[in-house]
Design a protein around this motif. Structure first.
Motif, PDB file in Angstrom:
ATOM      1  N   MET A 153       0.819  -1.205   0.000  1.00  0.00           N
ATOM      2  CA  MET A 153       0.000   0.000   0.000  1.00  0.00           C
ATOM      3  C   MET A 153       0.853   1.256   0.000  1.00  0.00           C
ATOM      4  SD  MET A 153      -3.134  -0.712  -0.315  1.00  0.00           S
ATOM      5  CE  MET A 153      -3.786   0.914   0.049  1.00  0.00           C
ATOM      6  N   ALA A 154       1.992   1.213   0.705  1.00  0.00           N
ATOM      7  CA  ALA A 154       2.877   2.383   0.707  1.00  0.00           C
ATOM      8  C   ALA A 154       3.374   2.701  -0.694  1.00  0.00           C
ATOM      9  CB  ALA A 154       4.052   2.137   1.651  1.00  0.00           C
ATOM     10  N   GLN A 155       3.576   1.666  -1.506  1.00  0.00           N
ATOM     11  CA  GLN A 155       4.049   1.894  -2.876  1.00  0.00           C
ATOM     12  C   GLN A 155       2.942   2.432  -3.771  1.00  0.00           C
ATOM     13  OE1 GLN A 155       6.755  -1.379  -4.431  1.00  0.00           O
ATOM     14  NE2 GLN A 155       6.127  -2.326  -2.500  1.00  0.00           N
ATOM     15  N   VAL A 156       1.744   1.844  -3.698  1.00  0.00           N
ATOM     16  CA  VAL A 156       0.674   2.277  -4.599  1.00  0.00           C
ATOM     17  C   VAL A 156       0.116   3.641  -4.201  1.00  0.00           C
ATOM     18  CG1 VAL A 156       0.049  -0.078  -5.218  1.00  0.00           C
ATOM     19  CG2 VAL A 156      -1.102   1.021  -3.303  1.00  0.00           C
ATOM     20  N   GLU A 157       0.261   4.021  -2.922  1.00  0.00           N
ATOM     21  CA  GLU A 157      -0.226   5.320  -2.467  1.00  0.00           C
ATOM     22  C   GLU A 157       0.798   6.430  -2.628  1.00  0.00           C
ATOM     23  OE1 GLU A 157      -3.423   4.248   1.035  1.00  0.00           O
ATOM     24  OE2 GLU A 157      -1.279   4.172   1.512  1.00  0.00           O
ATOM     25  N   ASN A 213       4.086   7.538  -7.778  1.00  0.00           N
ATOM     26  CA  ASN A 213       3.528   6.405  -8.508  1.00  0.00           C
ATOM     27  C   ASN A 213       2.117   6.707  -9.006  1.00  0.00           C
ATOM     28  OD1 ASN A 213       5.677   4.619  -8.519  1.00  0.00           O
ATOM     29  ND2 ASN A 213       5.118   3.696  -6.553  1.00  0.00           N
ATOM     30  N   LEU A 214       1.317   7.393  -8.198  1.00  0.00           N
ATOM     31  CA  LEU A 214      -0.031   7.752  -8.654  1.00  0.00           C
ATOM     32  C   LEU A 214       0.028   8.649  -9.885  1.00  0.00           C
ATOM     33  CD1 LEU A 214      -1.793   8.391  -5.233  1.00  0.00           C
ATOM     34  CD2 LEU A 214      -2.289   6.552  -6.840  1.00  0.00           C
ATOM     35  N   ASP A 215       1.063   9.472  -9.978  1.00  0.00           N
ATOM     36  CA  ASP A 215       1.206  10.357 -11.136  1.00  0.00           C
ATOM     37  C   ASP A 215       1.608   9.607 -12.405  1.00  0.00           C
ATOM     38  OD1 ASP A 215       0.517  12.504  -9.607  1.00  0.00           O
ATOM     39  OD2 ASP A 215       2.579  13.117  -9.168  1.00  0.00           O
ATOM     40  N   TRP A 227      -0.470   0.129 -15.243  1.00  0.00           N
ATOM     41  CA  TRP A 227       0.094   1.063 -14.262  1.00  0.00           C
ATOM     42  C   TRP A 227       1.005   0.346 -13.268  1.00  0.00           C
ATOM     43  CZ3 TRP A 227      -1.731   1.602  -8.934  1.00  0.00           C
ATOM     44  CH2 TRP A 227      -1.140   2.663  -8.255  1.00  0.00           C
ATOM     45  N   LEU A 228       0.601  -0.829 -12.794  1.00  0.00           N
ATOM     46  CA  LEU A 228       1.420  -1.569 -11.830  1.00  0.00           C
ATOM     47  C   LEU A 228       2.766  -1.959 -12.431  1.00  0.00           C
ATOM     48  CD1 LEU A 228      -1.283  -3.886 -10.209  1.00  0.00           C
ATOM     49  CD2 LEU A 228      -0.127  -1.950  -9.144  1.00  0.00           C
ATOM     50  N   GLN A 229       2.767  -2.304 -13.714  1.00  0.00           N
ATOM     51  CA  GLN A 229       4.032  -2.648 -14.364  1.00  0.00           C
ATOM     52  C   GLN A 229       4.952  -1.435 -14.452  1.00  0.00           C
ATOM     53  OE1 GLN A 229       3.158  -4.449 -18.134  1.00  0.00           O
ATOM     54  NE2 GLN A 229       2.300  -6.318 -17.244  1.00  0.00           N
ATOM     55  N   ARG A 230       4.382  -0.273 -14.769  1.00  0.00           N
ATOM     56  CA  ARG A 230       5.220   0.922 -14.875  1.00  0.00           C
ATOM     57  C   ARG A 230       5.714   1.383 -13.509  1.00  0.00           C
ATOM     58  NH1 ARG A 230       2.054   4.682 -16.285  1.00  0.00           N
ATOM     59  NH2 ARG A 230       0.183   3.570 -16.927  1.00  0.00           N
TER      60      ARG A 230
END
Length: 751
Positions: free
Chosen positions: A437-441, A445-447, A556-559
């Motif tokens: 969650m720390a990575q996806v938030e 990364n959101l940008d 998005w997760l791959q990038r």
């Protein structure tokens, strides 16, 4: 639309031909259909060549510029785009006369016919000198060429300029309007139905299919696809598409079109075949119920789903199944539930059709037969949940048959009982680890989302706990405010069939407002959805699909290169954010009834699935609580160090293996309890304030036992319970004193 109407076939008002004549509008009943831009091809970006108004087809180039790019030897695309003019051959101004002001078309030596005659009679002097001595021509009222893109003057009595008049002669002097449409649509889509002039009904059927595609505005329909279908339909010599089943059309195509080119043409032909059949049979239950394959759109249900009853071999069971499914749909059950019911009854019909199963009528469906079917289900390789779902559908079917008296012969014991359902394992919530969650938030990364709507949808899923199917269907006007101005996200809970609200923060509220502005800028006429489908959606009528979002999510997760604690790439589903949302709330001490409201659950049992605290949360509460033994004496543990860790490990084990109704056993698990169930006289007993209600209840029960025993003269029983009563009094006093002493501290923490 530019076109030339064709002569109509003789109407047959009693059959399909008459329905086609009434349904196909005049603008589609033409030999050559040239649709306006954006009516059958819905790409939103124009051709890469600046100034070109045509729709892109390949490499983001329109058909004409793509062909020119191929003819030029496939040069660098950026260079080609920068150096290529937007106008195409056949759709630009032709050369005008070299005399200033003359707009007749150039014939010879760069001069129009009239000025070339003047120059010839002057003895053909030097052309540049002769032109310099000519006066400018003044003819402001001269008629212009009939073609919209041509600004040259019409030649004589012809509606065309000199050069376009020559082209008209070269084309065989066709109809003026038809020639105009062909010239003005060069490079555009042109649907040519002329090969079907000898098969007028097939021609009308394919025109009707194109009209339906135009009206639905959901699928790109290119002339390159339709024209192939037209030519092959002409070769078939069929008088109607319905003369052949779609399987025979597919076989016919397979012999004449390369396999890699069949998809588009076959898809359009299937579409045309289905819509023509819909037109012929009509809609409503009266026409659809007798069929063994229901197409639900004929019943006014969105989508192209079908329900197949033809796989149920028993006519009596097939008819009862139809009545059952019709009833379920009429009371608002979902299409998905109807599919589940039909599949369950189809599998049951397969069981009944076995030679060793002697069931030929409803009277045979008694409890003994159902018990055999339950035994047969245990050999099914499907998951327990799937098998239980079949049993539930069958039970609902039997109940409906008896309740509505569809068949009185059905035995009264044709039913399943709660014990017949196999026990399912309780699955843990699938919340994501905080490391993930720390990575996806992370804002960086959101940008990385390519589209802002994907980023916003992800934030809504993470912060609001919505199901992805509900989130993609959020309405454009989705934010409401309470009396204090606090924002709430309003959405429709499709599972519960009701609207729901969830509070949102100011940041999310602002981002939703920005998305609303983007949507209204792209669809100024308005749309229902906060997340409309980005492509092939010219009217904004379709919302983003969950399939499309999942594809964007995986990209998005791959990038972002999100990895788990083992360094492996993370694959997550949108629903895991709902689990994470709920688990986080529980571990932040949010009451379960509040979490139930936020998740919009109908029962606390659904929310309890998430109410499994992290070990750290349980330990925090355990350390904070005051602990007393059976004598009411406080029990203290070292706050840290190996002893505290060992004590906590023992306490966790005690909760699992030696849990008591009013406390926990502190005896090491390796030893045997010498006190049996007399926990209140056991020196190893430990309890906390959370069990005060149980202690009060047990004290009341002990008093009742002692009072009854004393009345009966059972003094030994009174003596045995006297120690238990004394211990309970000391425990309750100690716990209540400790709880009251902690309240000011708790109040200070809360403030």
């Amino acid at each position: 639309m530019n076109s030339r109407p064709t002569s109509d076939p003789a109407p047959d008002r009693g059959g399909l031909l008459g329905k086609l004549m009434a349904a196909v509008r005049p603008e589609f009943r033409v030999d050559v259909l040239v649709p306006e831009l954006g009516t059958l091809i819905f790409n939103t970006t124009p051709c890469l060549v600046r100034g070109c108004v045509h729709q892109p087809r390949t490499r983001q180039l329109c058909r004409g510029h793509y062909r020119r790019w191929q003819q030029d030897g496939r040069p660098d695309l950026d260079t080609f785009v920068a150096t290529t003019p937007p106008s195409l051959v056949g759709r630009k101004d032709l050369t005008a006369c070299a005399v200033e002001g003359c707009r007749y078309g150039a014939a010879r030596q760069g001069l129009c016919v009239r000025h070339h005659g003047f120059w010839d009679r002057a003895g053909k002097p030097d052309l540049a000198t002769w032109l310099a001595n000519q006066s400018a021509v003044r003819h402001e009222e001269q008629p212009v060429c009939h073609l919209a893109f041509c600004t040259l003057w019409a030649q004589g009595s012809s509606p065309f300029c000199l050069n376009h008049k020559s082209r008209w002669y070269a084309a065989g002097q066709p109809d003026i309007e038809e020639f105009t449409a062909q010239c003005e649509s060069r490079g555009d889509d042109r649907f040519d139905f002329r090969p079907l002039n000898d098969a007028r009904q097939v021609k009308l059927e394919l025109q009707y299919a194109v009209q339906c595609r135009h009206d639905e505005r959901q699928i790109n329909t290119a002339s390159s696809v339709v024209n192939v279908a037209v030519r092959l339909a002409a070769l078939s010599e069929a008088t109607s598409l319905l003369d052949w089943p779609i399987e025979r059309w597919a076989e016919f195509y397979g012999h004449r079109v390369a396999k890699h080119d069949q998809n588009g043409q076959l898809a359009f032909l299937r579409y045309a075949h289905e819509h023509v059949e819909d037109l012929q049979v009509g809609g409503g239950w009266e026409t659809e119920f007798p069929r063994d394959v229901w197409r639900l759109h004929r019943l006014g249900i969105d989508g192209r789903a079908r329900l197949r009853f033809d796989r149920i071999p028993q006519p009596w069971l097939r008819n009862l199944t139809k009545r059952f499914v019709r009833w379920r749909l009429s009371i608002g059950r979902s299409v998905n539930q109807a599919v589940i019911d039909v599949l369950a009854l189809t599998r049951f019909a397969g069981f009944l059709a076995r030679p060793e199963v002697t069931a030929t009528q409803p009277a045979d469906l008694g409890r003994p037969l159902l018990e055999r079917y339950l035994a047969d289900l245990t050999l099914d390789t499907r998951a327990v949940h799937s098998r239980n779902r079949d049993i539930a559908s069958l039970n609902a079917f039997f109940y409906a048959v008896r309740r509505h008296e569809w068949d009185p012969a059905l035995p009264a014991n044709a039913m399943f009982y709660p014990d017949d359902f196999a026990k399912t394992e309780k699955r843990l919530p699938r919340g994501l680890a905080e490391q993930v969650m720390a990575q996806v938030e992370q804002p960086a990364n959101l940008d990385r989302w390519r589209a802002p709507e994907g980023r916003l949808l992800t934030l809504i899923l993470m912060r609001c706990g919505l199901r992805v199917g509900d989130a993609t269907k959020i309405a454009l006007e989705c934010v409401i405010r309470d009396a204090d101005g606090a924002p709430y996200l309003r959405y429709f809970n499709n599972k519960m069939k009701r609207e729901a609200l969830v509070p949102i923060d100011e940041e999310l509220d602002q981002q939703i407002a920005e998305q609303q502005r983007r949507v209204l800028q792209r669809w100024p006429d308005g749309t229902r959805w906060l997340f409309p489908a980005p492509r092939k959606n010219p009217d904004g009528a379709r919302q983003l699909t969950t399939h499309s979002y999942r594809g964007q999510l995986n990209d998005w997760l791959q990038r972002c290169d999100v990895r788990d604690e083992h360094g492996r790439p993370v694959h997550l589903t949108p629903h895991q954010w709902r689990h994470t949302f709920a688990t986080r709330l529980i571990n932040r001490d949010v009451p379960q009834e509040v979490v139930q409201v936020l998740l919009d659950h109908s029962s606390g049992e659904m929310t309890a699935h998430y109410a499994r605290l992290h070990d750290s949360t349980v330990r925090r509460h355990w350390e904070k609580a005051r602990k007393v033994n059976a004598r009411g004496e406080s029990v203290t543990l070292s706050p840290d160090g190996p002893l505290a860790e060992a004590s906590w490990a023992k306490q966790r084990l005690g909760r699992v293996t030696q849990a008591l109704p009013n406390g926990f056993c502190g005896l090491p698990v390796q030893k045997t309890c010498p006190h049996a169930n007399a926990c209140l006289t056991c020196p190893m007993f430990v309890t906390t304030p959370e069990f005060l209600p149980q202690h009060h209840q047990q004290r009341q029960q002990v008093l009742q036992i002692m009072s009854t025993a004393e009345a009966r003269g059972q003094l030994r029983l009174v003596e045995m319970n006297q120690q238990v009563l004394g211990n309970l009094d000391r425990i309750i006093t100690a716990l209540e004193e400790g709880d009251s002493s902690q309240k000011p501290e708790a109040a200070a923490d809360a403030s």
